[in-house]
Design a protein around this motif. Structure first.
Motif, PDB file in Angstrom:
ATOM      1  N   ALA A 103       0.850  -1.194   0.000  1.00 49.15           N
ATOM      2  CA  ALA A 103       0.000   0.000   0.000  1.00 49.15           C
ATOM      3  C   ALA A 103       0.883   1.241   0.000  1.00 49.15           C
ATOM      4  CB  ALA A 103      -0.921  -0.010   1.219  1.00 49.15           C
ATOM      5  N   ASP A 104       0.272   2.398  -0.158  1.00 50.86           N
ATOM      6  CA  ASP A 104       1.056   3.628  -0.209  1.00 50.86           C
ATOM      7  C   ASP A 104       1.695   3.984   1.129  1.00 50.86           C
ATOM      8  OD1 ASP A 104       0.531   3.927  -2.867  1.00 50.86           O
ATOM      9  OD2 ASP A 104      -0.174   5.997  -2.709  1.00 50.86           O
ATOM     10  N   ASP A 105       1.149   3.450   2.234  1.00 51.10           N
ATOM     11  CA  ASP A 105       1.714   3.739   3.550  1.00 51.10           C
ATOM     12  C   ASP A 105       2.561   2.577   4.065  1.00 51.10           C
ATOM     13  OD1 ASP A 105      -0.415   2.016   3.871  1.00 51.10           O
ATOM     14  OD2 ASP A 105      -1.257   3.036   5.618  1.00 51.10           O
TER      15      ASP A 105
ATOM     16  N   ARG B  81      -6.936   8.026   1.207  1.00 51.17           N
ATOM     17  CA  ARG B  81      -5.595   8.600   1.215  1.00 51.17           C
ATOM     18  C   ARG B  81      -5.127   8.774   2.658  1.00 51.17           C
ATOM     19  NH1 ARG B  81      -6.219  13.601  -3.108  1.00 51.17           N
ATOM     20  NH2 ARG B  81      -6.146  12.371  -5.036  1.00 51.17           N
ATOM     21  N   PRO B  82      -3.836   8.721   2.922  1.00 47.64           N
ATOM     22  CA  PRO B  82      -2.713   8.481   2.018  1.00 47.64           C
ATOM     23  C   PRO B  82      -2.375   7.000   1.864  1.00 47.64           C
ATOM     24  CG  PRO B  82      -1.872   9.037   4.166  1.00 47.64           C
ATOM     25  CD  PRO B  82      -3.385   9.092   4.281  1.00 47.64           C
TER      26      PRO B  82
ATOM     27  N   CYS C 262      -4.041   4.429   0.421  1.00 43.26           N
ATOM     28  CA  CYS C 262      -4.430   3.727  -0.797  1.00 43.26           C
ATOM     29  C   CYS C 262      -4.189   4.601  -2.023  1.00 43.26           C
ATOM     30  CB  CYS C 262      -5.902   3.320  -0.728  1.00 43.26           C
ATOM     31  SG  CYS C 262      -6.500   2.495  -2.217  1.00 43.26           S
ATOM     32  N   ALA C 263      -3.436   4.072  -2.976  1.00 42.24           N
ATOM     33  CA  ALA C 263      -3.107   4.839  -4.178  1.00 42.24           C
ATOM     34  C   ALA C 263      -4.319   5.077  -5.064  1.00 42.24           C
ATOM     35  CB  ALA C 263      -2.025   4.109  -4.976  1.00 42.24           C
ATOM     36  N   LYS C 264      -5.335   4.225  -4.969  1.00 41.16           N
ATOM     37  CA  LYS C 264      -6.512   4.373  -5.826  1.00 41.16           C
ATOM     38  C   LYS C 264      -7.492   5.407  -5.282  1.00 41.16           C
ATOM     39  CE  LYS C 264      -6.351  -0.399  -7.546  1.00 41.16           C
ATOM     40  NZ  LYS C 264      -5.900  -0.033  -8.891  1.00 41.16           N
TER      41      LYS C 264
END
Length: 437
Positions: free
Chosen positions: A36-38, A347-348, A350-352
């Protein structure tokens, strides 16, 4: 853009649309981490949501040392760790083995079992299905074919109150009394009557029937509802398969009882015992909150509604302990504004996602109250949306938020300033309209 998946009307179970998958199941687990983004995400299956203090505290330690210091609750009563480093897999696996949460590494993603959280606790005289949880989990882990189930396949074990059988599980068991149980897949009116002692084994036979249907259809269906119509599971064939496994079954027509999730508060039990039912705002707990819950009696039950039940308190101490949990930031009363508000990661993390939906939900929660649940989604996938109930659907888009609810004209492109009033109106009037029907 009009919401692609409007809320279901009250009392209608939400079902997945029949689809033909063209790829394998990428559902995260404790060993297959999701990027995931984090950071990386680990989803730890907790059959029946039932944890003892040792396992719970080891999870908290892992969240602090390896993750972001939080534990998320999922809509299957499982636990998630976020913000994990790329190289933590071996250490996390070691922790889970010590906690007893990884009895069969080859099967760790298929141990999706939900059970009535108050079973055996509230003195209603319903059968206690906790033993079913342990037995079905043992059978799953011992079955080589069961490893082929997807990480989304769900078993629901209901003690007769009708709470978890409202979750559109793939295989459902509900206790009729201490000696008899009903088994069904898609339709409770087409159920099989089996002995309660045979219920976990019968559930595994139903799952094997699904796997055979997937092979025959040549699809990659993850859920029973995704099978093509010509491969739909039938009670007659299931009865034949049960008989071959030594389980006697009778086809019956039954109406499944439906009941809501446990309300936050004190649950009075038999013989001077009590349990506490609380919710985590947006399904996310700090490790301090988690440790507080685990330390009360040494046992917790995670619920499919992102709640926690603490069993085994003396009734005279329940009110004081509940007040301490409220002070710690948990939802302890039915009228709490967070009572029926859920959200995806947003956010932040999940990139979608197109918005920080958790922050926006926090900003609106006190001004957008109402009896109908609301789910905030950062994109049209609507991850984690409610099952088996109507809800107000709030979805982030490139031009703002789209809001839809059953029986109402969708409102599109709302700003965060416009949302609270529109959401409060939808949560109140939609629920009123549904009640009149």
């Amino acid at each position: 853009m009009l919401a692609a998946m409007p809320p279901q009307p009250p009392s209608a179970a939400s079902r997945d649309e029949p689809v033909i998958r063209d790829r394998g199941d990428a559902c995260p687990g404790a060993l297959r981490l999701h990027a995931a983004d984090d950071g990386f995400l680990a989803r730890v299956r907790v059959p029946g949501g039932m944890l003892d203090a040792d396992a719970a505290l080891l999870l908290a330690d892992a969240a602090d040392r390896l993750g972001d210091g939080h534990i998320d609750l999922t809509s299957r009563g499982n636990a998630q760790l976020r913000g994990l480093g790329a190289g933590c897999g071996g250490e996390l696996q070691s922790v889970l083995v010590r906690a007893g949460l990884l009895p069969a590494p080859t099967h760790e993603r298929v141990r999706n079992i939900v059970a009535s959280p108050l079973t055996g606790l509230d003195g209603l005289g319903l059968p206690d299905v906790a033993p079913w949880v342990a037995e079905l989990d043992r059978l799953l882990c011992a079955s080589a074919p069961a490893a082929g189930l997807s990480g989304r396949f769900l078993f629901a074990l209901d003690d007769g109150r009708g709470d978890v059988t409202s979750l559109a599980a793939d295989v459902n068991l509900t206790a009729l009394d201490a000696d008899r149980a009903l088994l069904w897949t898609a339709d409770p009116t087409d159920a099989l009557l089996v002995a309660a002692a045979d219920a976990p084994r019968a559930a595994l036979v139903a799952a094997a029937y699904f796997l055979d249907a997937v092979r025959e259809a040549g699809t990659r269906a993850w859920r029973i509802a995704e099978l093509p119509a010509e491969q739909a599971l039938g009670s007659g064939e299931l009865r034949v398969r049960l008989a071959a496994a030594g389980v006697e079954a009778t086809v019956v027509r039954a109406n499944a009882r439906r009941s809501p999730a446990p309300e936050p508060g004190i649950v009075q039990g038999p013989d001077g015992a009590a349990a506490l039912s609380v919710l985590a705002p947006l399904g996310r707990l700090t490790t301090a909150q988690w440790r507080l819950l685990a330390g009360l009696t040494g046992r917790v039950r995670l619920t499919p509604w992102r709640g926690i039940v603490v069993p085994g308190l003396p009734a005279h101490a329940a009110a004081q302990e509940l007040a301490a949990l409220a002070e710690a930031g948990l939802v302890t009363a039915p009228d709490d504004p967070w009572r029926s508000v859920t959200a995806c990661t947003g956010r932040p993390g999940c990139a979608k996602s197109l918005a920080d939906v958790r922050a926006d939900a926090r900003a609106a929660v006190a001004r957008a109250t109402g009896p109908l649940p609301v789910h905030w989604s950062g994109c049209e996938r609507r991850c984690g949306h409610p099952r088996g109930t109507a809800w107000v659907d709030v979805v982030a888009t490139p031009t703002g938020y789209d809001l839809s609810a059953s029986g109402r004209t969708p409102r599109l492109g709302l700003s965060t300033c416009e949302l609270p009033a529109a959401l409060a109106d939808a949560r109140r009037t939609t629920s009123h309209d549904a009640a009149k029907k």
